[in-house]
Write a protein that holds these residues in place. Structure first.
Motif, PDB file in Angstrom:
ATOM      1  N   SER A  20      -0.380 -28.348  62.067  1.00 47.75           N
ATOM      2  CA  SER A  20       0.186 -28.149  63.394  1.00 47.75           C
ATOM      3  C   SER A  20       1.712 -28.093  63.383  1.00 47.75           C
ATOM      4  CB  SER A  20      -0.273 -29.268  64.338  1.00 47.75           C
ATOM      5  OG  SER A  20       0.220 -30.516  63.894  1.00 47.75           O
ATOM      6  N   ARG A  21       2.335 -28.471  62.280  1.00 48.38           N
ATOM      7  CA  ARG A  21       3.798 -28.460  62.181  1.00 48.38           C
ATOM      8  C   ARG A  21       4.254 -27.387  61.213  1.00 48.38           C
ATOM      9  NH1 ARG A  21       5.696 -31.245  66.445  1.00 48.38           N
ATOM     10  NH2 ARG A  21       4.372 -33.049  66.744  1.00 48.38           N
ATOM     11  N   SER A  22       5.382 -26.778  61.549  1.00 48.29           N
ATOM     12  CA  SER A  22       5.974 -25.772  60.675  1.00 48.29           C
ATOM     13  C   SER A  22       7.481 -25.990  60.672  1.00 48.29           C
ATOM     14  CB  SER A  22       5.637 -24.369  61.189  1.00 48.29           C
ATOM     15  OG  SER A  22       6.205 -24.166  62.464  1.00 48.29           O
ATOM     16  N   ALA A  23       8.190 -25.161  59.946  1.00 44.53           N
ATOM     17  CA  ALA A  23       9.643 -25.296  59.877  1.00 44.53           C
ATOM     18  C   ALA A  23      10.287 -25.045  61.242  1.00 44.53           C
ATOM     19  CB  ALA A  23      10.214 -24.329  58.846  1.00 44.53           C
ATOM     20  N   SER A  24       9.649 -24.221  62.074  1.00 47.61           N
ATOM     21  CA  SER A  24      10.198 -23.959  63.398  1.00 47.61           C
ATOM     22  C   SER A  24       9.784 -25.017  64.419  1.00 47.61           C
ATOM     23  CB  SER A  24       9.760 -22.576  63.889  1.00 47.61           C
ATOM     24  OG  SER A  24       8.348 -22.538  64.015  1.00 47.61           O
ATOM     25  N   ASN A  25       8.791 -25.852  64.090  1.00 47.90           N
ATOM     26  CA  ASN A  25       8.319 -26.911  64.976  1.00 47.90           C
ATOM     27  C   ASN A  25       8.114 -28.198  64.172  1.00 47.90           C
ATOM     28  OD1 ASN A  25       7.261 -28.306  67.147  1.00 47.90           O
ATOM     29  ND2 ASN A  25       5.211 -27.470  66.898  1.00 47.90           N
ATOM     30  N   PRO A  26       9.222 -28.828  63.728  1.00 50.34           N
ATOM     31  CA  PRO A  26       9.088 -30.006  62.865  1.00 50.34           C
ATOM     32  C   PRO A  26       8.673 -31.252  63.653  1.00 50.34           C
ATOM     33  CG  PRO A  26      11.391 -29.604  63.317  1.00 50.34           C
ATOM     34  CD  PRO A  26      10.624 -28.469  63.951  1.00 50.34           C
ATOM     35  N   ALA A  27       8.110 -32.202  62.948  1.00 51.39           N
ATOM     36  CA  ALA A  27       7.732 -33.477  63.548  1.00 51.39           C
ATOM     37  C   ALA A  27       8.982 -34.300  63.797  1.00 51.39           C
ATOM     38  CB  ALA A  27       6.786 -34.225  62.612  1.00 51.39           C
ATOM     39  N   ASN A  74      -7.878 -32.725  50.945  1.00 55.46           N
ATOM     40  CA  ASN A  74      -6.567 -32.597  50.298  1.00 55.46           C
ATOM     41  C   ASN A  74      -5.494 -31.989  51.197  1.00 55.46           C
ATOM     42  OD1 ASN A  74      -7.505 -30.007  50.322  1.00 55.46           O
ATOM     43  ND2 ASN A  74      -7.201 -29.629  48.145  1.00 55.46           N
ATOM     44  N   LYS A  75      -5.833 -31.573  52.418  1.00 61.08           N
ATOM     45  CA  LYS A  75      -4.836 -31.045  53.340  1.00 61.08           C
ATOM     46  C   LYS A  75      -4.188 -32.148  54.180  1.00 61.08           C
ATOM     47  CE  LYS A  75      -6.894 -26.500  53.734  1.00 61.08           C
ATOM     48  NZ  LYS A  75      -7.472 -25.498  54.621  1.00 61.08           N
ATOM     49  N   ILE A  76      -4.833 -33.281  54.269  1.00 61.66           N
ATOM     50  CA  ILE A  76      -4.302 -34.406  55.039  1.00 61.66           C
ATOM     51  C   ILE A  76      -3.284 -35.155  54.180  1.00 61.66           C
ATOM     52  CG2 ILE A  76      -4.892 -36.607  56.121  1.00 61.66           C
ATOM     53  CD1 ILE A  76      -7.583 -35.438  56.828  1.00 61.66           C
ATOM     54  N   ARG A  77      -2.202 -35.566  54.803  1.00 54.13           N
ATOM     55  CA  ARG A  77      -1.155 -36.324  54.125  1.00 54.13           C
ATOM     56  C   ARG A  77      -0.842 -37.587  54.912  1.00 54.13           C
ATOM     57  NH1 ARG A  77      -2.307 -34.025  50.128  1.00 54.13           N
ATOM     58  NH2 ARG A  77      -1.447 -32.069  49.464  1.00 54.13           N
ATOM     59  N   VAL A  78      -0.198 -38.538  54.266  1.00 52.79           N
ATOM     60  CA  VAL A  78       0.226 -39.756  54.937  1.00 52.79           C
ATOM     61  C   VAL A  78       1.563 -39.514  55.635  1.00 52.79           C
ATOM     62  CG1 VAL A  78       0.906 -42.167  54.593  1.00 52.79           C
ATOM     63  CG2 VAL A  78      -0.998 -41.216  53.318  1.00 52.79           C
ATOM     64  N   TYR A  79       2.384 -38.632  55.080  1.00 53.01           N
ATOM     65  CA  TYR A  79       3.736 -38.370  55.553  1.00 53.01           C
ATOM     66  C   TYR A  79       3.877 -36.870  55.814  1.00 53.01           C
ATOM     67  CZ  TYR A  79       8.860 -38.623  55.402  1.00 53.01           C
ATOM     68  OH  TYR A  79      10.188 -38.565  55.701  1.00 53.01           O
ATOM     69  N   GLU A  80       4.388 -36.501  56.979  1.00 54.76           N
ATOM     70  CA  GLU A  80       4.558 -35.090  57.339  1.00 54.76           C
ATOM     71  C   GLU A  80       5.744 -34.490  56.594  1.00 54.76           C
ATOM     72  OE1 GLU A  80       3.880 -31.619  58.454  1.00 54.76           O
ATOM     73  OE2 GLU A  80       2.663 -33.051  59.573  1.00 54.76           O
ATOM     74  N   ILE A  81       5.504 -33.407  55.897  1.00 51.40           N
ATOM     75  CA  ILE A  81       6.557 -32.753  55.129  1.00 51.40           C
ATOM     76  C   ILE A  81       7.526 -32.011  56.043  1.00 51.40           C
ATOM     77  CG2 ILE A  81       7.015 -30.975  53.402  1.00 51.40           C
ATOM     78  CD1 ILE A  81       4.295 -31.733  52.174  1.00 51.40           C
ATOM     79  N   ASN A  82       7.012 -31.338  57.054  1.00 52.20           N
ATOM     80  CA  ASN A  82       7.858 -30.603  57.996  1.00 52.20           C
ATOM     81  C   ASN A  82       8.307 -31.565  59.099  1.00 52.20           C
ATOM     82  OD1 ASN A  82       7.553 -28.037  56.750  1.00 52.20           O
ATOM     83  ND2 ASN A  82       5.492 -27.952  57.593  1.00 52.20           N
ATOM     84  N   ASN A  83       9.453 -32.211  58.885  1.00 55.50           N
ATOM     85  CA  ASN A  83       9.946 -33.173  59.860  1.00 55.50           C
ATOM     86  C   ASN A  83      11.430 -32.962  60.113  1.00 55.50           C
ATOM     87  OD1 ASN A  83      11.545 -34.842  57.987  1.00 55.50           O
ATOM     88  ND2 ASN A  83       9.570 -35.388  57.121  1.00 55.50           N
TER      89      ASN A  83
END
Length: 97
Positions: free
Chosen positions: A27-34, A57-66
Motif C-alpha cells: 500500500s506504500r510507495s515512494a510517492s506515498n511513504p509511511a 515473504n511480502k510482509i515486513r516488520v518495518y516499512e521500507i517506503n517511509n
C-alpha cells in the motif's frame, strides 16, 4: 455457547483488522511513504507482523517506503511504550521477600 461464538468472532475480526495494514503489504510507495502515525501502528503490530513474515515473504516488520526520521520516531515510540511498559506490571523478586 453463544458467548464463545461472540468471542471467537471478535477475535477473528480483530486479527483481520490488525493484519490489514502491515508493513510491506504494497500500500506504500515512494510517492506515498509511511509517516509518523503509520510508524506508531507498525510498532504496535510488530509481533503480529513478525509472525506473519514467517508465512508470507511480502510482509515486513518495518516499512521500507517511509518518511525517515518521523516514521522511525513513531515506530520506536510504539515499540518502547508497548513492550517496555510491560515491565511496569512485573513484580521483582525483591518485592516478594
Amino acid at each position: 455457547m453463544k458467548k464463545k461464538l461472540i468471542i471467537t468472532i471478535l477475535l477473528i475480526t480483530t486479527a483481520a483488522f490488525l493484519v490489514s495494514c502491515v508493513p510491506g503489504d504494497g500500500s506504500r510507495s515512494a510517492s506515498n511513504p509511511a509517516g509518523f502515525f503509520s510508524g506508531i501502528w507498525h510498532g504496535w503490530i510488530a509481533p503480529i507482523s513478525l509472525v506473519g513474515e514467517l508465512f508470507n515473504n511480502k510482509i515486513r516488520v518495518y516499512e521500507i517506503n517511509n518518511t525517515g526520521w518521523w516514521y522511525d520516531l513513531g515506530f520506536y515510540t510504539a515499540i518502547i511504550s508497548g513492550f517496555g511498559g510491560l515491565s511496569l506490571f512485573r513484580k521483582k523478586d525483591s518485592d516478594k521477600k
